[in-house]
Design an enzyme around this catalytic site. Structure first.
Site, PDB file in Angstrom:
ATOM      1  N   SER A  24       0.827  -1.209   0.000  1.00  0.00           N
ATOM      2  CA  SER A  24       0.000   0.000   0.000  1.00  0.00           C
ATOM      3  C   SER A  24       0.862   1.260   0.000  1.00  0.00           C
ATOM      4  O   SER A  24       0.343   2.373   0.008  1.00  0.00           O
ATOM      5  CB  SER A  24      -0.929   0.002   1.213  1.00  0.00           C
ATOM      6  OG  SER A  24      -0.185  -0.162   2.407  1.00  0.00           O
ATOM      7  N   ASN A 111      -2.366  -2.310  13.426  1.00  0.00           N
ATOM      8  CA  ASN A 111      -3.820  -2.103  13.370  1.00  0.00           C
ATOM      9  C   ASN A 111      -4.255  -0.814  14.064  1.00  0.00           C
ATOM     10  O   ASN A 111      -5.060  -0.053  13.528  1.00  0.00           O
ATOM     11  CB  ASN A 111      -4.548  -3.309  13.964  1.00  0.00           C
ATOM     12  CG  ASN A 111      -4.291  -4.576  13.164  1.00  0.00           C
ATOM     13  OD1 ASN A 111      -3.758  -4.505  12.052  1.00  0.00           O
ATOM     14  ND2 ASN A 111      -4.652  -5.718  13.718  1.00  0.00           N
ATOM     15  N   THR A 156     -39.735  26.493 -10.549  1.00  0.00           N
ATOM     16  CA  THR A 156     -39.990  25.137 -10.067  1.00  0.00           C
ATOM     17  C   THR A 156     -40.181  24.329 -11.339  1.00  0.00           C
ATOM     18  O   THR A 156     -40.691  24.861 -12.341  1.00  0.00           O
ATOM     19  CB  THR A 156     -41.254  25.047  -9.183  1.00  0.00           C
ATOM     20  OG1 THR A 156     -42.371  25.516  -9.942  1.00  0.00           O
ATOM     21  CG2 THR A 156     -41.134  25.889  -7.914  1.00  0.00           C
ATOM     22  N   HIS A 157     -39.709  23.098 -11.347  1.00  0.00           N
ATOM     23  CA  HIS A 157     -39.709  22.274 -12.571  1.00  0.00           C
ATOM     24  C   HIS A 157     -38.930  22.961 -13.698  1.00  0.00           C
ATOM     25  O   HIS A 157     -39.158  22.688 -14.866  1.00  0.00           O
ATOM     26  CB  HIS A 157     -41.137  21.979 -13.063  1.00  0.00           C
ATOM     27  CG  HIS A 157     -42.078  21.545 -11.984  1.00  0.00           C
ATOM     28  ND1 HIS A 157     -42.311  20.228 -11.657  1.00  0.00           N
ATOM     29  CD2 HIS A 157     -42.833  22.288 -11.121  1.00  0.00           C
ATOM     30  CE1 HIS A 157     -43.171  20.165 -10.660  1.00  0.00           C
ATOM     31  NE2 HIS A 157     -43.500  21.401 -10.309  1.00  0.00           N
ATOM     32  N   SER A 279     -13.807  26.940 -27.927  1.00  0.00           N
ATOM     33  CA  SER A 279     -13.919  25.706 -28.694  1.00  0.00           C
ATOM     34  C   SER A 279     -12.828  25.700 -29.757  1.00  0.00           C
ATOM     35  O   SER A 279     -12.476  26.748 -30.292  1.00  0.00           O
ATOM     36  CB  SER A 279     -15.301  25.637 -29.351  1.00  0.00           C
ATOM     37  OG  SER A 279     -15.253  24.786 -30.481  1.00  0.00           O
ATOM     38  N   LYS A 285     -17.750  30.204 -29.262  1.00  0.00           N
ATOM     39  CA  LYS A 285     -18.096  29.507 -28.020  1.00  0.00           C
ATOM     40  C   LYS A 285     -17.277  29.925 -26.817  1.00  0.00           C
ATOM     41  O   LYS A 285     -16.107  30.247 -26.915  1.00  0.00           O
ATOM     42  CB  LYS A 285     -17.898  28.000 -28.234  1.00  0.00           C
ATOM     43  CG  LYS A 285     -18.896  27.416 -29.219  1.00  0.00           C
ATOM     44  CD  LYS A 285     -20.041  26.738 -28.531  1.00  0.00           C
ATOM     45  CE  LYS A 285     -19.656  25.320 -28.180  1.00  0.00           C
ATOM     46  NZ  LYS A 285     -20.774  24.626 -27.579  1.00  0.00           N
ATOM     47  N   ASN A 287     -17.184  27.986 -23.232  1.00  0.00           N
ATOM     48  CA  ASN A 287     -17.766  26.820 -22.562  1.00  0.00           C
ATOM     49  C   ASN A 287     -17.495  26.819 -21.059  1.00  0.00           C
ATOM     50  O   ASN A 287     -16.399  27.170 -20.627  1.00  0.00           O
ATOM     51  CB  ASN A 287     -17.214  25.532 -23.181  1.00  0.00           C
ATOM     52  CG  ASN A 287     -17.660  25.351 -24.623  1.00  0.00           C
ATOM     53  OD1 ASN A 287     -18.767  25.753 -24.981  1.00  0.00           O
ATOM     54  ND2 ASN A 287     -16.802  24.784 -25.440  1.00  0.00           N
ATOM     55  N   GLU A 292     -18.755  22.234 -15.465  1.00  0.00           N
ATOM     56  CA  GLU A 292     -19.092  20.869 -15.876  1.00  0.00           C
ATOM     57  C   GLU A 292     -18.245  19.842 -15.124  1.00  0.00           C
ATOM     58  O   GLU A 292     -18.728  18.785 -14.729  1.00  0.00           O
ATOM     59  CB  GLU A 292     -18.864  20.711 -17.386  1.00  0.00           C
ATOM     60  CG  GLU A 292     -19.786  21.578 -18.220  1.00  0.00           C
ATOM     61  CD  GLU A 292     -19.379  21.555 -19.693  1.00  0.00           C
ATOM     62  OE1 GLU A 292     -18.600  22.435 -20.107  1.00  0.00           O
ATOM     63  OE2 GLU A 292     -19.803  20.649 -20.412  1.00  0.00           O
ATOM     64  N   TYR A 319      -9.810  -6.235  12.769  1.00  0.00           N
ATOM     65  CA  TYR A 319      -9.175  -5.780  11.532  1.00  0.00           C
ATOM     66  C   TYR A 319      -9.143  -6.876  10.480  1.00  0.00           C
ATOM     67  O   TYR A 319      -8.892  -8.040  10.781  1.00  0.00           O
ATOM     68  CB  TYR A 319      -7.727  -5.327  11.824  1.00  0.00           C
ATOM     69  CG  TYR A 319      -6.982  -4.884  10.569  1.00  0.00           C
ATOM     70  CD1 TYR A 319      -7.084  -3.585  10.094  1.00  0.00           C
ATOM     71  CD2 TYR A 319      -6.200  -5.786   9.852  1.00  0.00           C
ATOM     72  CE1 TYR A 319      -6.422  -3.183   8.933  1.00  0.00           C
ATOM     73  CE2 TYR A 319      -5.528  -5.400   8.686  1.00  0.00           C
ATOM     74  CZ  TYR A 319      -5.652  -4.098   8.236  1.00  0.00           C
ATOM     75  OH  TYR A 319      -5.005  -3.718   7.088  1.00  0.00           O
ATOM     76  N   GLN A 324      -7.488  -1.917   4.103  1.00  0.00           N
ATOM     77  CA  GLN A 324      -6.430  -1.161   3.427  1.00  0.00           C
ATOM     78  C   GLN A 324      -6.983  -0.420   2.198  1.00  0.00           C
ATOM     79  O   GLN A 324      -6.394   0.547   1.732  1.00  0.00           O
ATOM     80  CB  GLN A 324      -5.310  -2.123   3.014  1.00  0.00           C
ATOM     81  CG  GLN A 324      -4.165  -1.479   2.280  1.00  0.00           C
ATOM     82  CD  GLN A 324      -2.952  -2.388   2.214  1.00  0.00           C
ATOM     83  OE1 GLN A 324      -2.269  -2.567   3.223  1.00  0.00           O
ATOM     84  NE2 GLN A 324      -2.698  -2.981   1.072  1.00  0.00           N
ATOM     85  N   LYS A 327      -8.116   3.849   1.932  1.00  0.00           N
ATOM     86  CA  LYS A 327      -7.359   5.108   1.788  1.00  0.00           C
ATOM     87  C   LYS A 327      -7.486   5.767   0.431  1.00  0.00           C
ATOM     88  O   LYS A 327      -7.716   6.975   0.338  1.00  0.00           O
ATOM     89  CB  LYS A 327      -5.898   4.869   2.140  1.00  0.00           C
ATOM     90  CG  LYS A 327      -5.702   4.642   3.615  1.00  0.00           C
ATOM     91  CD  LYS A 327      -4.334   4.107   3.933  1.00  0.00           C
ATOM     92  CE  LYS A 327      -4.398   3.195   5.141  1.00  0.00           C
ATOM     93  NZ  LYS A 327      -5.126   1.927   4.891  1.00  0.00           N
TER      94      LYS A 327
END
Ligand code: ARG
Length: 459
Positions: A24, A111, A156-157, A279, A285, A287, A292, A319, A324, A327
């Site tokens: 690890s 441990n 709303t919606h 773009s 454009k 963006n 995003e 344990y 392990q 992490k």
């Protein structure tokens, strides 16, 4: 030697496969500071209790400080053969100080050691998140102050509902990130107990002082009470990942709104060049890439929560090596949550608000229809349901004429309900609509200023 069965990258046989699945160190070296802090506290306690000599303690501390400098200076050689950060440090300690290094692991196991290191790391991360969220909240408070009077459509919606102020909308996010910050603080409170001294799972026969190590390591809740639970427990990691997922969800909804608002069709906000891209083919454009990506980060953060819940769900106490796998999920989620909060703080701080478009949009879609209905209730004594019905007729008439409600004549209104007077025109503007919504927590500019003042106190 190479083996046809293992093949490919595992050309060197079973030992290499075992190292690959077992080691690890590639990711848990992140815990070196916490591991060294924990070892210093443990060795200091062992000496105070007469379990190791003062002399051995002094050389252990010396060696550990050297190792910290080596890791920080980039001269430390991490070895996968030594599995993890704990063994890498201990092995180097032996090279540096000789046999006294072997006394450090008295009354301790990997441990409780890993439970300690990881808890300390998550605690620091939570403290960082607290600061980052406070920064994001501050930026929203500033934007809300600037735009306490800026009228925009409320949805709303995603359909125009009623006019609200942009300041009020900003303050909705302050509430959301404020709850996130509260969850962060609760999580710190919940994890603030020291695991070290639980040893492998049963405690130890040495006369250690767990209160002393707990205090030295800054755990305000003292030592954990049950050694079996202590080495089995990853609730602190799960709690971090759950609050991170909820916070990422908030960030993602905000990102989605920014994506929508910055389209030419909405044109409510303009992102600064720092948080958008052009773009490669379409010259016009701009963006919202950063927004995003913030929206997308939610996927991996939610994924980390589900991954760790799934790792933990079937584990017998205490344990198991499965743990392990905790992490990488937490490290990845933490890194991406930090980044998402920082990107959002930047974006919200320097986006340009197009108040004219917001106001124009706020007046479309018969957004003050509720105000007309409310007027009929207040001034003409109609039951709300009847007022709703009459307002429906007014909306239909305006729709047929292709005009706004405020463009209907008094005669037209009176043809719908004779009790209507000129006073009706006072409530049909978007400004009058938001100003009237003075109920506690409502969108009136004064109400928004009260919300801001309350949050300024909290921050
Ligand atoms: N690298 C291990 C982990 O992350 C440390 C604990 C190992 N303990 C053990 N008994 N094998 O969980």
């Amino acid at each position: 030697s190479s083996n046809a069965m293992w093949g490919g990258r595992f050309a060197s046989g079973p030992d290499a496969i075992m190292e690959e699945i077992n080691a690890s160190i590639d990711f848990d070296k992140t815990l070196y500071n916490e591991d060294i802090d924990g070892s210093i506290a443990h060795a200091t306690m062992l000496a105070a209790k007469g379990i190791i000599s003062e002399e051995d303690k002094a050389s252990i501390l010396d060696g550990l400080n050297t190792i910290r400098r080596e890791i920080e200076g980039g001269t430390f050689t991490f070895s996968r053969r030594l599995e993890d950060i704990h063994m890498n440090i201990e092995s180097r300690l032996r090279e540096l100080i000789g046999p006294a290094a072997g006394r450090l692991h008295t009354a301790r196991s990997r441990n409780d050691q890993v439970a300690l290191d990881f808890r300390l790391w998550v605690k620091k991360e939570l403290q960082k998140t607290d600061v980052a969220l406070t920064g994001l909240i501050s930026v929203f408070l500033t934007r809300a102050e600037e735009h306490a009077d800026t009228v925009m459509p409320g949805f709303t919606h995603l359909q125009t509902a009623q006019p609200v102020t942009f300041g009020h909308h900003c303050m909705a996010y302050v509430e959301m990130f404020g709850r996130d910050r509260k969850r962060v603080r609760h999580a710190i409170e919940h994890l603030d107990e020291s695991p070290i001294g639980a040893a492998a799972l049963a405690g130890t026969g040495f006369a250690i002082d767990r209160h002393m190590t707990a205090e030295a390591l800054g755990f305000s809740g003292g030592p954990t009470r049950n050694s079996i639970d202590t080495v089995s427990d990853r609730d602190f990691a799960l709690e971090f990942l759950s609050l991170a997922s909820i916070c990422a969800t908030h960030l993602s909804r905000l990102a989605e709104e920014i994506v929508i608002w910055s389209t030419p069709q909405f044109n409510f906000v303009r992102l600064s060049d720092s948080f958008s891209t052009g773009s490669s083919i379409m010259p016009q454009k701009k963006n919202p890439d950063a927004a995003e990506l913030v929206r997308a980060k939610t996927g991996r953060i939610n994924g980390a929560l589900i991954a760790l819940l799934t790792v933990m769900k079937g584990l017998p106490l205490a344990y198991s090596k499965d743990m392990q796998e905790d992490k990488e999920q937490v490290f990845d989620a933490a890194k991406n949550l930090d980044l998402a909060i920082a990107a959002m703080t930047g974006m919200v701080g320097d986006l340009t608000v197009n108040t004219a478009s917001m106001k124009a949009a706020a007046g479309t879609g018969f957004s003050t229809a509720t105000d007309l209905a409310d007027w009929l209730v207040r001034e003409a004594g109609l039951p709300f349901r009847d007022a709703h019905h009459a307002t429906g007729h007014a909306v239909a008439l305006a729709e047929k004429k292709g005009c706004d409600l405020a463009d209907l004549s008094l005669e037209e209104f009176q043809s719908i309900n004779p009790a209507i007077t000129n006073g009706i025109f006072d409530v049909l503007t978007v400004e009058a609509s938001v100003a009237s919504r003075k109920s506690f927590g409502g969108t009136s500019p004064d109400g928004v200023r009260q919300q801001i003042a309350w949050w300024r106190e909290q921050i």
